[in-house]
Design an enzyme around this catalytic site. Sequence first.
Site, PDB file in Angstrom:
ATOM      1  N   CYS A 186     -14.615 -13.403  20.752  1.00  0.00           N
ATOM      2  CA  CYS A 186     -13.667 -12.638  21.573  1.00  0.00           C
ATOM      3  C   CYS A 186     -13.525 -11.195  21.131  1.00  0.00           C
ATOM      4  O   CYS A 186     -12.811 -10.427  21.779  1.00  0.00           O
ATOM      5  CB  CYS A 186     -12.301 -13.314  21.567  1.00  0.00           C
TER       6      CYS A 186
ATOM      7  N   ARG B 244       5.001 -11.516 -10.428  1.00  0.00           N
ATOM      8  CA  ARG B 244       5.485 -10.915 -11.664  1.00  0.00           C
ATOM      9  C   ARG B 244       4.341 -10.715 -12.647  1.00  0.00           C
ATOM     10  O   ARG B 244       3.326 -11.401 -12.600  1.00  0.00           O
ATOM     11  CB  ARG B 244       6.563 -11.800 -12.303  1.00  0.00           C
TER      12      ARG B 244
ATOM     13  N   LYS C 206      -1.844   4.257  -6.901  1.00  0.00           N
ATOM     14  CA  LYS C 206      -0.647   5.079  -7.049  1.00  0.00           C
ATOM     15  C   LYS C 206      -0.392   5.261  -8.537  1.00  0.00           C
ATOM     16  O   LYS C 206      -0.991   4.590  -9.388  1.00  0.00           O
ATOM     17  CB  LYS C 206       0.558   4.442  -6.357  1.00  0.00           C
TER      18      LYS C 206
ATOM     19  N   ASP D 213      -4.309   0.136  -3.236  1.00  0.00           N
ATOM     20  CA  ASP D 213      -2.945   0.375  -3.721  1.00  0.00           C
ATOM     21  C   ASP D 213      -2.963   1.357  -4.887  1.00  0.00           C
ATOM     22  O   ASP D 213      -2.255   1.168  -5.877  1.00  0.00           O
ATOM     23  CB  ASP D 213      -2.304  -0.952  -4.137  1.00  0.00           C
TER      24      ASP D 213
ATOM     25  N   ASP E   5      -4.509  -3.334 -11.058  1.00  0.00           N
ATOM     26  CA  ASP E   5      -4.053  -3.915  -9.786  1.00  0.00           C
ATOM     27  C   ASP E   5      -4.941  -3.556  -8.605  1.00  0.00           C
ATOM     28  O   ASP E   5      -4.464  -3.478  -7.473  1.00  0.00           O
ATOM     29  CB  ASP E   5      -2.608  -3.492  -9.483  1.00  0.00           C
TER      30      ASP E   5
END
EC number: 2.7.11.1
Length: 873
Positions: free
Chosen positions: A349, A576, A685, A683, A700
């Site tokens: 699709c 965490r 930063k 991400d 990260d």
Amino acid sequence: MDRAALRAAAMGEKKEGGGGGAAADGGAGAAVSRALQQCGQLQKLIDISIGSLRGLRTKCSVSNDLTQQEIRTLEAKLVKYICKQQQSKLSVTPSDRTAELNSYPRFSDWLYIFNVRPEVVQEIPQELTLDALLEMDEAKAKEMLRRWGASTEECSRLQQALTCLRKVTGLGGEHKMDSGWSSTDARDSSLGPPMDMLSSLGRAGASTQGPRSISVSALPASDSPVPGLSEGLSDSCIPLHTSGRLTPRALHSFITPPTTPQLRRHAKLKPPRTPPPPSRKVFQLLPSFPTLTRSKSHESQLGNRIDDVTPMKFELPHGSPQLVRRDIGLSVTHRFSTKSWLSQVCNVCQKSMIFGVKCKHCRLKCHNKCTKEAPACRITFLPLARLRRTESVPSDINNPVDRAAEPHFGTLPKALTKKEHPPAMNLDSSSNPSSTTSSTPSSPAPFLTSSNPSSATTPPNPSPGQRDSRFSFPDISACSQAAPLSSTADSTRLDDQPKTDVLGVHEAEAEEPEAGKSEAEDDEEDEVDDLPSSRRPWRGPISRKASQTSVYLQEWDIPFEQVELGEPIGQGRWGRVHRGRWHGEVAIRLLEMDGHNQDHLKLFKKEVMNYRQTRHENVVLFMGACMNPPHLAIITSFCKGRTLHSFVRDPKTSLDINKTRQIAQEIIKGMGYLHAKGIVHKDLKSKNVFYDNGKVVITDFGLFGISGVVREERRENQLKLSHDWLCYLAPEIVREMIPGRDEDQLPFSKAADVYAFGTVWYELQARDWPFKHQPAEALIWQIGSGEGVRRVLASVSLGKEVGEILSACWAFDLQERPSFSLLMDMLERLPKLNRRLSHPGHFWKSADINSSKVMPRFERFGLGTLESGNPKM
């Protein structure tokens, strides 16, 4: 259904063949009348067949084997009828043809057979005929089709069909040996009839001397009484042993003499077996054999019969391997498995999706609801072997993997002896010396025994049912049409395995090229489903070992019981971060996600594979992962020091042009390495960059992709945005943010990482974010429109060189943003601060910094004055 019409067409054809001289004496009128009668009768058959074909395409599931077989049967008939109409019309001179005769064959019927979209057919002018399209050259015809809205695939499919039709009709209905055409770009059955079906039309009725090209399309063996419509197509088809799968056993039948002599073909002993003549394309080095005469008895049983013919013994030229055809396709049933992607488009699709299914045979990706409309599955023979370097991984000290030797199945024909094996290519110098030896690209046997299967850096030995990840094979653009599978034929073929070495193609998985994805990533995505501890070592009659990717996963698996969890030191959108110990001090990132959800678990394992392949001084060191639900965690080295976010905002720290340049260069080195590995950070930063004693470490990366499946408590009609996150987002990402859309669905790219680095570069200069004290709604408009960035660049005074880097990273168009390699060159052009410590101004400047808490002034370098509280920002 159309048996009576077929008999009438057969009678008309017999009259045409028997009374050729009388028709010539009768003049042009009799020829026109006969051609009109023939075309009219054929048109009735075409209308009946098109009605049935329309019902099959719209009311039945095209993924069903029975439906595919019926569709191919009708398409084969329709192509024969249209070509017969064209030949009947060409039998009359152009001056004697009437308007009614010129209307055959109908162009709309031809377009429908090849499944051209209705919106394209509506754009085609009514006055255009098939004859007019045949007279055009290829370039002009392709341009016209594109102008009417035809896709590239439709243009290519129609061009191939027209080329074949030109060769047939260009001879005035007289078939010659050189009019045959073998398809090199076969198409899917749902998109129209196979091109190889058309190739046999050009060879129908030809003399039976010399070798012919072989069509690998699975044409149905019809019991039609029309000899002219069936003989030309049937005598060039390869018997695919009912299932349509072309195996080495079927290849032997190419060169096998008939078991029933020609003189006994009418004897009522037993149904004769009819192997095809040899092919120039499949065996280019074989000696010429006399063409075998086609048997006409028991035609209706040939399509459903398995012939156990005895292969003829012959000698190949020394050192000549068999050349495998590149356009051979095998029709199989889709083998779907549930998958999850960060950003993927449905192949059916064409809409975006995160969760869906993927076929392990043809690698078709689509929504679960789109499987009914998915095209038929194909397995292609992979023609060329290309070496790929094996990545080195550490030995598994926690979970040793038992890699027992595995039996191998031969894939060479019996005619090739050991002395005739092609020479092996040398591996890269960095590869393991015990790696599997590769054969030449033209060799049909690229799988040989590894000398050290138990080595930690050596992948499992390849078998016919498994791909070795060090070998990658470039795919062709499409697969040839083939007959549908039959479970009876499959079981019979496997039972005969001691007699004939058969490649288990139902276990082999063919690769397709995907834009923007390396083959290593494709292998990881396909085999990241299960850990090897939960995989069975034997699957079916042909053994299949755990994939190299799953072995890698187990080698990096760390039992959660061995990890000593300490106090939390941070909180991210995915979970965490704890300080802990595992053979030393480590950082443990606990993922708050449902580990029992298989889709989430696969996504987590994919991120582990991204971490696994990183080794750089400016990238956090990956040590392993806990992959046993419910304890899912990523364990990395513990980053000492402070985050760059807190470091640049500390008024007690001194940041001169040399230090900011050094920090930026370290970030660029780490990000450039990740991009070279094909990893997008998503991400970047200042809070994800650690700085300690002049060393920068990036953390990260990649974890942002699983944030969408972690935070499932979000509300569908709200956007939860933080100020520090918006400042790093590129305009193309901000414009795509809507309530209810997960972050992992946003269009992150390498250019978006460059934009985020621009914000980090601004923080290094101004010690703050570019937008302050503004609500999220205002930031979304300013960043998404680009107006806010333009105002910041116009108001701030950072110097020419610093401003150039900032404006390049913050370019509104992502194509204009530089790569990290270019950014490194731009940083090298920054002015250097070379001042001795004994300079009198040094002590005065240091005292001024500590007292007034402002940055040093570099007016002599044109960098202006930078203050932490600049009201213009």
